[in-house]
Design a protein around this motif. Structure first.
Motif, PDB file in Angstrom:
ATOM      1  N   THR A   1       0.880  -1.124  -0.049  1.00 17.24           N
ATOM      2  CA  THR A   1       0.006   0.070  -0.011  1.00 17.24           C
ATOM      3  C   THR A   1       0.852   1.198   0.100  1.00 17.24           C
ATOM      4  N   VAL A   2       0.655   2.000  -0.806  1.00 14.03           N
ATOM      5  CA  VAL A   2       1.326   3.321  -0.873  1.00 14.03           C
ATOM      6  C   VAL A   2       0.207   4.448  -0.486  1.00 14.03           C
ATOM      7  N   PHE A   3       0.638   5.319   0.315  1.00 15.83           N
ATOM      8  CA  PHE A   3       0.021   6.466   0.789  1.00 15.83           C
ATOM      9  C   PHE A   3       0.290   7.511   0.064  1.00 15.83           C
ATOM     10  N   LEU A   4      -0.898   8.425  -0.539  1.00 17.39           N
ATOM     11  CA  LEU A   4      -0.499   9.728  -0.968  1.00 17.39           C
ATOM     12  C   LEU A   4      -1.347  10.576  -0.102  1.00 17.39           C
ATOM     13  N   LEU A   5      -0.687  11.986   0.021  1.00 16.80           N
ATOM     14  CA  LEU A   5      -1.206  12.859   0.663  1.00 16.80           C
ATOM     15  C   LEU A   5      -2.039  13.873  -0.284  1.00 16.80           C
ATOM     16  N   PRO A   6      -3.099  14.459  -0.024  1.00 19.82           N
ATOM     17  CA  PRO A   6      -4.014  15.135  -1.017  1.00 19.82           C
ATOM     18  C   PRO A   6      -3.119  16.472  -1.126  1.00 19.82           C
ATOM     19  N   SER A   7      -3.406  17.257  -1.914  1.00 23.24           N
ATOM     20  CA  SER A   7      -3.133  18.657  -1.858  1.00 23.24           C
ATOM     21  C   SER A   7      -3.716  19.165  -0.932  1.00 23.24           C
ATOM     22  N   PRO A   8      -3.090  20.510  -0.307  1.00 21.27           N
ATOM     23  CA  PRO A   8      -3.780  20.903   0.966  1.00 21.27           C
ATOM     24  C   PRO A   8      -5.119  21.766   0.768  1.00 21.27           C
ATOM     25  N   ALA A   9      -5.374  22.098  -0.472  1.00 19.60           N
ATOM     26  CA  ALA A   9      -6.434  22.798  -0.790  1.00 19.60           C
ATOM     27  C   ALA A   9      -7.890  21.694  -0.551  1.00 19.60           C
ATOM     28  N   HIS A  10      -7.585  20.303  -0.533  1.00 21.21           N
ATOM     29  CA  HIS A  10      -8.381  19.401  -0.569  1.00 21.21           C
ATOM     30  C   HIS A  10      -8.401  18.371   0.766  1.00 21.21           C
ATOM     31  N   SER A  11      -7.440  18.794   1.688  1.00 27.43           N
ATOM     32  CA  SER A  11      -7.221  17.621   2.798  1.00 27.43           C
ATOM     33  C   SER A  11      -8.298  17.710   3.892  1.00 27.43           C
ATOM     34  N   HIS A  12      -9.253  18.625   3.690  1.00 26.57           N
ATOM     35  CA  HIS A  12     -10.310  18.720   4.769  1.00 26.57           C
ATOM     36  C   HIS A  12     -11.494  17.994   4.166  1.00 26.57           C
ATOM     37  N   VAL A  13     -11.450  17.663   2.816  1.00 25.26           N
ATOM     38  CA  VAL A  13     -12.775  17.140   2.175  1.00 25.26           C
ATOM     39  C   VAL A  13     -12.987  15.824   2.384  1.00 25.26           C
ATOM     40  N   SER A  14     -14.220  15.179   2.729  1.00 27.53           N
ATOM     41  CA  SER A  14     -14.642  14.027   2.696  1.00 27.53           C
ATOM     42  C   SER A  14     -15.708  13.815   2.003  1.00 27.53           C
ATOM     43  N   SER A  15     -16.097  12.621   1.386  1.00 27.31           N
ATOM     44  CA  SER A  15     -17.372  12.364   1.107  1.00 27.31           C
ATOM     45  C   SER A  15     -18.396  12.593   1.883  1.00 27.31           C
ATOM     46  N   SER A  16     -18.388  12.166   3.351  1.00 27.56           N
ATOM     47  CA  SER A  16     -19.242  12.401   4.280  1.00 27.56           C
ATOM     48  C   SER A  16     -19.590  13.890   4.643  1.00 27.56           C
ATOM     49  N   LEU A  17     -18.604  14.599   4.329  1.00 26.71           N
ATOM     50  CA  LEU A  17     -18.807  16.122   4.363  1.00 26.71           C
ATOM     51  C   LEU A  17     -19.834  16.544   3.390  1.00 26.71           C
ATOM     52  N   VAL A  18     -19.506  16.266   2.184  1.00 27.65           N
ATOM     53  CA  VAL A  18     -19.972  16.587   1.006  1.00 27.65           C
ATOM     54  C   VAL A  18     -21.685  16.058   1.301  1.00 27.65           C
ATOM     55  N   ARG A  19     -21.900  14.886   1.621  1.00 28.02           N
ATOM     56  CA  ARG A  19     -23.068  14.257   1.770  1.00 28.02           C
ATOM     57  C   ARG A  19     -23.875  15.152   2.590  1.00 28.02           C
ATOM     58  N   GLN A  20     -23.394  15.529   3.607  1.00 30.49           N
ATOM     59  CA  GLN A  20     -23.840  16.581   4.769  1.00 30.49           C
ATOM     60  C   GLN A  20     -24.234  17.872   4.252  1.00 30.49           C
ATOM     61  N   VAL A  21     -23.346  18.370   3.645  1.00 25.06           N
ATOM     62  CA  VAL A  21     -23.580  19.842   2.865  1.00 25.06           C
ATOM     63  C   VAL A  21     -24.543  19.813   1.810  1.00 25.06           C
ATOM     64  N   SER A  22     -24.770  18.714   1.315  1.00 23.25           N
ATOM     65  CA  SER A  22     -25.612  18.619  -0.118  1.00 23.25           C
ATOM     66  C   SER A  22     -27.151  18.135   0.590  1.00 23.25           C
ATOM     67  N   ALA A  23     -27.098  17.356   1.643  1.00 26.87           N
ATOM     68  CA  ALA A  23     -28.547  17.066   2.202  1.00 26.87           C
ATOM     69  C   ALA A  23     -28.917  18.389   2.845  1.00 26.87           C
ATOM     70  N   LEU A  24     -28.324  19.342   3.399  1.00 28.21           N
ATOM     71  CA  LEU A  24     -28.755  20.585   3.891  1.00 28.21           C
ATOM     72  C   LEU A  24     -28.719  21.656   2.930  1.00 28.21           C
ATOM     73  N   GLY A  25     -28.609  21.387   1.619  1.00 26.36           N
ATOM     74  CA  GLY A  25     -29.066  22.209   0.605  1.00 26.36           C
ATOM     75  C   GLY A  25     -27.707  23.309   0.345  1.00 26.36           C
ATOM     76  N   GLY A  26     -26.557  23.207   0.938  1.00 29.26           N
ATOM     77  CA  GLY A  26     -25.507  23.808   0.683  1.00 29.26           C
ATOM     78  C   GLY A  26     -24.808  23.566  -0.565  1.00 29.26           C
ATOM     79  N   ASP A  27     -24.036  24.405  -1.114  1.00 32.68           N
ATOM     80  CA  ASP A  27     -23.261  24.569  -2.239  1.00 32.68           C
ATOM     81  C   ASP A  27     -22.039  23.525  -2.147  1.00 32.68           C
ATOM     82  N   VAL A  28     -22.125  22.501  -2.822  1.00 31.80           N
ATOM     83  CA  VAL A  28     -20.712  21.618  -2.829  1.00 31.80           C
ATOM     84  C   VAL A  28     -19.617  21.769  -3.848  1.00 31.80           C
ATOM     85  N   THR A  29     -19.931  22.548  -4.807  1.00 31.01           N
ATOM     86  CA  THR A  29     -18.948  22.868  -5.938  1.00 31.01           C
ATOM     87  C   THR A  29     -17.513  23.091  -5.618  1.00 31.01           C
ATOM     88  N   PRO A  30     -17.274  23.754  -4.396  1.00 32.74           N
ATOM     89  CA  PRO A  30     -15.978  23.792  -4.167  1.00 32.74           C
ATOM     90  C   PRO A  30     -15.185  22.256  -3.653  1.00 32.74           C
TER      91      PRO A  30
END
Length: 164
Positions: free
Chosen positions: A118-147
């Motif tokens: 297994t090789v671990f890659l770090l994401p770019s800092p701009a995306h290091s806080h983003v997770s699918s679960s965060l996107v699902r929560q924002v989307s479910a509450l009507g927020g903008d997920v485009t970023p």
């Protein structure tokens, strides 16, 4: 000898962090399999076939190379899939120490069971806080997920009636 790697994940939905890891892994390996797997510990928002389709569209829109195959796997161990396609490496994105703690035991077991590293890659800092679960929560509450997601995913999530 061709170097084949697998990037497994639930990708529910795929994020810009996932795409970042996929793009960089595709530049390292001759052939890259993006493998949508079922995670029994997570309640899925999107069916697996929909996730595969969105990933394929996101990769096409991003203009990545032609060495990426997107598919799914739901039967057997991940190392079985690797053996079937000749992959010797798994690539995992790591955002934090929590991810390292979660992924390390699986990496050891995958090496023990199938000789797959297994090789671990770090994401770019701009995306290091983003997770699918965060996107699902924002989307479910009507927020903008485009970023946080590729344009195809943002369009899909913003279409009323597509996702409940």
């Amino acid at each position: 000898m061709s170097r084949i790697a697998v990037v497994p994940g639930s990708f529910d939905p795929i994020t810009l962090g996932h795409l970042d890891v996929i793009e960089r892994a595709a530049g390292i390996f001759d052939e890259l399999h993006v493998l949508v797997v079922h995670n029994p510990d997570k309640a899925a928002l999107l069916p697996i076939a929909q996730r595969v389709s969105l990933i394929q569209e996101a990769i096409a829109e991003a203009g990545f190379g032609d060495n990426i195959l997107v598919t799914s796997w739901s039967v057997g161990l991940l190392v079985d899939y690797c053996r079937d396609v000749g992959a010797t490496v798994l690539v995992k994105g790591i955002r934090s120490q929590v991810d390292v703690a979660y992924e390390t035991p699986m990496a050891i077991v995958n090496r023990d069971l199938g000789g797959v590293e297994t090789v671990f890659l770090l994401p770019s800092p701009a995306h290091s806080h983003v997770s699918s679960s965060l996107v699902r929560q924002v989307s479910a509450l009507g927020g903008d997920v485009t970023p946080y997601v590729p344009p195809v995913v943002a369009r899909f999530l913003q279409v009323p009636g597509d996702v409940e």
